[in-house]
Design a protein around this motif. Structure first.
Motif, PDB file in Angstrom:
ATOM      1  N   VAL A 307       0.900  -1.216   0.105  1.00 23.73           N
ATOM      2  CA  VAL A 307      -0.040  -0.099   0.068  1.00 23.73           C
ATOM      3  C   VAL A 307       0.776   1.191   0.187  1.00 23.73           C
ATOM      4  CG1 VAL A 307      -1.745  -1.161   1.238  1.00 23.73           C
ATOM      5  CG2 VAL A 307      -0.097   0.168   2.449  1.00 23.73           C
ATOM      6  N   ARG A 308       0.216   2.318  -0.423  1.00 23.47           N
ATOM      7  CA  ARG A 308       1.131   3.579  -0.122  1.00 23.47           C
ATOM      8  C   ARG A 308       1.494   4.120   1.213  1.00 23.47           C
ATOM      9  NH1 ARG A 308      -1.453   8.672  -3.245  1.00 23.47           N
ATOM     10  NH2 ARG A 308      -3.323   8.139  -1.757  1.00 23.47           N
ATOM     11  N   VAL A 309       2.722   4.407   1.537  1.00 23.47           N
ATOM     12  CA  VAL A 309       2.917   4.772   2.818  1.00 23.47           C
ATOM     13  C   VAL A 309       3.450   6.055   3.007  1.00 23.47           C
ATOM     14  CG1 VAL A 309       4.205   4.089   4.831  1.00 23.47           C
ATOM     15  CG2 VAL A 309       3.323   2.182   3.605  1.00 23.47           C
ATOM     16  N   VAL A 310       2.790   6.653   3.719  1.00 23.61           N
ATOM     17  CA  VAL A 310       3.480   8.477   4.015  1.00 23.61           C
ATOM     18  C   VAL A 310       4.187   8.355   5.096  1.00 23.61           C
ATOM     19  CG1 VAL A 310       2.672  10.752   3.987  1.00 23.61           C
ATOM     20  CG2 VAL A 310       1.256   9.379   2.889  1.00 23.61           C
ATOM     21  N   GLY A 311       5.497   8.514   4.930  1.00 20.38           N
ATOM     22  CA  GLY A 311       6.526   8.430   6.033  1.00 20.38           C
ATOM     23  C   GLY A 311       7.222   7.314   5.953  1.00 20.38           C
ATOM     24  N   SER A 312       8.159   6.971   7.013  1.00 14.09           N
ATOM     25  CA  SER A 312       8.950   5.994   7.102  1.00 14.09           C
ATOM     26  C   SER A 312       8.544   4.921   8.038  1.00 14.09           C
ATOM     27  CB  SER A 312      10.421   6.416   7.289  1.00 14.09           C
ATOM     28  OG  SER A 312      11.429   5.285   7.499  1.00 14.09           O
ATOM     29  N   LEU A 313       8.269   3.764   7.693  1.00  9.91           N
ATOM     30  CA  LEU A 313       7.994   2.589   8.507  1.00  9.91           C
ATOM     31  C   LEU A 313       9.108   2.345   9.600  1.00  9.91           C
ATOM     32  CD1 LEU A 313       6.186   0.206   6.124  1.00  9.91           C
ATOM     33  CD2 LEU A 313       5.077   1.593   7.897  1.00  9.91           C
ATOM     34  N   ASP A 314      10.303   2.952   9.398  1.00 13.20           N
ATOM     35  CA  ASP A 314      11.493   2.758  10.418  1.00 13.20           C
ATOM     36  C   ASP A 314      10.776   3.271  11.757  1.00 13.20           C
ATOM     37  OD1 ASP A 314      12.995   1.277   8.585  1.00 13.20           O
ATOM     38  OD2 ASP A 314      14.254   3.036   8.072  1.00 13.20           O
ATOM     39  N   ALA A 315      10.077   4.279  11.670  1.00  8.66           N
ATOM     40  CA  ALA A 315       9.843   4.742  12.825  1.00  8.66           C
ATOM     41  C   ALA A 315       9.070   3.792  13.808  1.00  8.66           C
ATOM     42  CB  ALA A 315       8.525   5.759  12.605  1.00  8.66           C
ATOM     43  N   LEU A 316       8.255   2.560  13.204  1.00  8.55           N
ATOM     44  CA  LEU A 316       7.789   1.430  13.852  1.00  8.55           C
ATOM     45  C   LEU A 316       8.847   0.762  14.306  1.00  8.55           C
ATOM     46  CD1 LEU A 316       5.315   2.864  12.498  1.00  8.55           C
ATOM     47  CD2 LEU A 316       4.495   0.386  12.297  1.00  8.55           C
ATOM     48  N   ARG A 317      10.182   0.857  13.795  1.00 10.21           N
ATOM     49  CA  ARG A 317      11.353  -0.168  14.170  1.00 10.21           C
ATOM     50  C   ARG A 317      11.989   0.504  15.265  1.00 10.21           C
ATOM     51  NH1 ARG A 317      11.093  -0.516   8.030  1.00 10.21           N
ATOM     52  NH2 ARG A 317      10.124  -2.645   7.537  1.00 10.21           N
ATOM     53  N   ALA A 318      11.811   1.634  15.551  1.00 10.36           N
ATOM     54  CA  ALA A 318      13.036   2.445  16.600  1.00 10.36           C
ATOM     55  C   ALA A 318      12.703   1.635  18.006  1.00 10.36           C
ATOM     56  CB  ALA A 318      12.470   3.923  16.814  1.00 10.36           C
ATOM     57  N   ALA A 319      13.950   1.786  18.636  1.00 10.75           N
ATOM     58  CA  ALA A 319      13.939   1.120  19.936  1.00 10.75           C
ATOM     59  C   ALA A 319      13.165   2.087  21.027  1.00 10.75           C
ATOM     60  CB  ALA A 319      15.447   1.025  20.515  1.00 10.75           C
ATOM     61  N   SER A 320      12.652   1.295  22.233  1.00  8.28           N
ATOM     62  CA  SER A 320      11.517   1.980  22.953  1.00  8.28           C
ATOM     63  C   SER A 320      12.338   2.423  24.143  1.00  8.28           C
ATOM     64  CB  SER A 320      10.646   1.053  23.757  1.00  8.28           C
ATOM     65  OG  SER A 320       9.706   0.801  22.688  1.00  8.28           O
ATOM     66  N   ARG A 321      12.227   3.339  24.750  1.00  8.57           N
ATOM     67  CA  ARG A 321      12.903   3.670  26.119  1.00  8.57           C
ATOM     68  C   ARG A 321      12.637   2.558  26.928  1.00  8.57           C
ATOM     69  NH1 ARG A 321       9.631   8.022  25.559  1.00  8.57           N
ATOM     70  NH2 ARG A 321       8.532   7.600  27.446  1.00  8.57           N
ATOM     71  N   SER A 322      13.517   2.220  27.759  1.00  5.50           N
ATOM     72  CA  SER A 322      13.326   1.022  28.549  1.00  5.50           C
ATOM     73  C   SER A 322      14.350   1.400  30.030  1.00  5.50           C
ATOM     74  CB  SER A 322      14.059  -0.319  28.026  1.00  5.50           C
ATOM     75  OG  SER A 322      15.243   0.071  27.738  1.00  5.50           O
ATOM     76  N   THR A 323      13.994   0.703  31.098  1.00  2.00           N
ATOM     77  CA  THR A 323      14.849   0.980  32.450  1.00  2.00           C
ATOM     78  C   THR A 323      14.911  -0.386  33.285  1.00  2.00           C
ATOM     79  OG1 THR A 323      14.935   2.270  34.318  1.00  2.00           O
ATOM     80  CG2 THR A 323      12.745   1.624  33.598  1.00  2.00           C
ATOM     81  N   ASP A 324      15.706  -0.442  33.941  1.00  2.00           N
ATOM     82  CA  ASP A 324      15.696  -1.700  34.910  1.00  2.00           C
ATOM     83  C   ASP A 324      15.460  -0.916  36.300  1.00  2.00           C
ATOM     84  OD1 ASP A 324      16.097  -3.721  33.377  1.00  2.00           O
ATOM     85  OD2 ASP A 324      18.096  -3.506  33.023  1.00  2.00           O
ATOM     86  N   ALA A 325      15.359   0.265  36.496  1.00  4.95           N
ATOM     87  CA  ALA A 325      15.367   0.911  37.934  1.00  4.95           C
ATOM     88  C   ALA A 325      13.920   0.586  38.498  1.00  4.95           C
ATOM     89  CB  ALA A 325      15.308   2.352  37.643  1.00  4.95           C
ATOM     90  N   ALA A 326      13.978  -0.006  39.711  1.00  4.45           N
ATOM     91  CA  ALA A 326      12.758  -0.291  40.208  1.00  4.45           C
ATOM     92  C   ALA A 326      11.799   1.142  40.473  1.00  4.45           C
ATOM     93  CB  ALA A 326      13.077  -1.074  41.537  1.00  4.45           C
ATOM     94  N   ASP A 327      10.641   1.038  40.356  1.00  7.39           N
ATOM     95  CA  ASP A 327       9.701   1.835  40.891  1.00  7.39           C
ATOM     96  C   ASP A 327       9.838   2.988  40.118  1.00  7.39           C
ATOM     97  OD1 ASP A 327       8.422   0.313  42.729  1.00  7.39           O
ATOM     98  OD2 ASP A 327       9.766   1.114  44.255  1.00  7.39           O
ATOM     99  N   HIS A 328      10.394   3.065  38.771  1.00  6.84           N
ATOM    100  CA  HIS A 328      10.476   4.026  37.782  1.00  6.84           C
ATOM    101  C   HIS A 328       9.084   4.780  37.414  1.00  6.84           C
ATOM    102  CE1 HIS A 328      12.149   7.050  34.907  1.00  6.84           C
ATOM    103  NE2 HIS A 328      11.244   6.430  34.339  1.00  6.84           N
ATOM    104  N   ASN A 329       8.203   3.987  37.349  1.00  7.63           N
ATOM    105  CA  ASN A 329       6.739   4.450  36.964  1.00  7.63           C
ATOM    106  C   ASN A 329       5.908   4.670  37.886  1.00  7.63           C
ATOM    107  OD1 ASN A 329       7.436   4.332  34.126  1.00  7.63           O
ATOM    108  ND2 ASN A 329       7.274   2.141  34.222  1.00  7.63           N
TER     109      ASN A 329
END
Length: 395
Positions: A307-329
């Motif tokens: 299908v026609r895609v406006v923009g780059s699908l690489d935005a869906l392939r980006a790494a998410s922010r992550s943490t191992d810190a307890a109680d960060h959220n």
């Protein structure tokens, strides 16, 4: 990009990809859209979106309609489009993304060969964070890490409400599957995918303007084309979660006196300007790995449809922010000005209840009603005074 004259653009979502902001802007600019050759049809109930007509065609039950809405809603929408002989039509609701093969076929058969479907997509992790926070505005009782475990793993949802959330997140967030379904039934040439990308905030509104032949900037929100509605900070989320749990407790004083969470509380919180030290919601490492794998798979599945895609699908392939810190959220303390916003919303809600309460006789609100409103206003004044004092001392 420009669709043919009298084309019918059907924006099927997905949820949390800027659909509501676009719908509200379309209503706000309805007259300008009409002058520019675009019909954003009204509905029988004058909603800002087309939920009731779409649900009627889909056979989708809605709590607000006590079941499946009358098909009259859909027939009315179709009549408005059929009676307009000049303009392109724009129909929009994110729940259309839940359509199965048969329901997609109904839209195809009803809207005819002038139908063009638009699907907006974004990183799967962003959708999950935004969805948890959307539920947080009303019913969410689970910590972020617990809730995403129900979504991402085989952990069983502990109650019917959470089970419903898990089911519907799965229906609405399988981006590759949704794009494949619409492209297979309508034809890839009749589907456009728009990537919501934080690095290109105008991409969504620009694409709609190009599809509909509109001047650049007509659909922009808050001075730019970016999708409106910021995310809550960790501190704000913790405050909302504590409030939800208090209201859900049948022994809570709030629950006994008010019965429900005032709907203006989250809106008031999002009107404040977060302070620099407030944190952003972040995935624990184990969840980020699962989220990113699914988001990459969605990107690959969409690319395979051609299908026609406006923009780059690489935005869906980006790494998410992550943490191992307890109680960060989680936040043990919240900003005083956030507490003030909540107090103001509680006071306003109490006043509304007094103003709108049906009186047992012509004497008006009871003494208890008035006392409740007075207590709420007094609490607001006290918290506001403490906030001003704290700000003076630089805290």
């Amino acid at each position: 990009m420009l669709l043919p004259e009298r084309a019918r653009l059907l924006h099927v979502g997905l949820p949390k990809t800027g659909t509501t902001a676009l719908q509200r802007m379309a209503v706000r600019r309805r007259g300008q859209l009409a002058d520019a050759g675009v019909l954003y049809p009204r509905t029988l109930t004058k909603r800002h979106d087309h939920l009731l007509p779409a649900a009627a065609l889909m056979g989708l039950k809605l709590a607000t309609a006590d079941g499946v809405p009358s098909i009259d809603h859909w027939h009315d929408l179709m009549a408005r489009m059929e009676n307009d002989r000049e303009r392109r039509a724009w129909i929009s609701h994110e729940w259309i993304s839940e359509s199965d093969d048969e329901q997609v076929g109904r839209f195809r058969d009803e809207l005819g060969d002038r139908l063009h479907a638009v699907i907006s997509v974004r990183h799967y992790g962003t959708i999950l964070r935004s969805t948890w926070q959307e539920f947080l505005k009303s019913t969410m009782l689970h910590e972020f890490e617990d809730w995403i475990a129900y979504i991402l793993t085989e952990a069983e949802a502990p109650d019917p409400q959470t089970a419903w959330q898990v089911e519907h997140v799965d229906l609405r967030a399988q981006q590759g599957t949704i794009v494949e379904r619409w492209s297979r039934i309508l034809g890839a040439e009749n589907v456009t995918v728009i990537v919501v990308d934080p690095d290109h905030p105008d991409q969504l509104t620009n694409a709609f303007e190009d599809l509909l032949g509109l001047e650049r900037g007509l659909l922009a929100t808050q001075g730019s084309g970016t999708v409106a509605n910021r995310s809550m900070t960790v501190e704000e989320s913790s405050l909302m979660l504590a409030l939800n749990r208090s209201y859900a407790d049948p022994d809570s004083a709030l629950m006994k006196r008010l019965g429900r969470l005032p709907i203006d509380i989250p809106r008031q919180l999002l009107r404040r300007e977060p302070r620099g030290e407030e944190r952003r919601l972040t995935f624990p490492t184990w969840a980020a790995e699962l989220v990113d794998e699914r988001s990459r798979r969605h990107a690959d599945e969409i690319a395979a449809t051609r299908v026609r895609v406006v923009g780059s699908l690489d935005a869906l392939r980006a790494a998410s922010r992550s943490t191992d810190a307890a109680d960060h959220n989680r936040a043990a303390h919240v900003p005083v000005d956030a507490a003030v916003r909540v107090s103001e919303a509680l006071a306003a809600d109490a006043e509304d209840r007094v103003r709108n309460a049906p009186a047992a006789d012509s004497s008006g609100p009871t003494a208890e009603d008035i006392r409740t409103a007075e207590l709420a206003k007094e609490a607001t004044r006290r918290v506001a005074a403490r906030a001003r004092d704290a700000l003076r001392r630089g805290r």
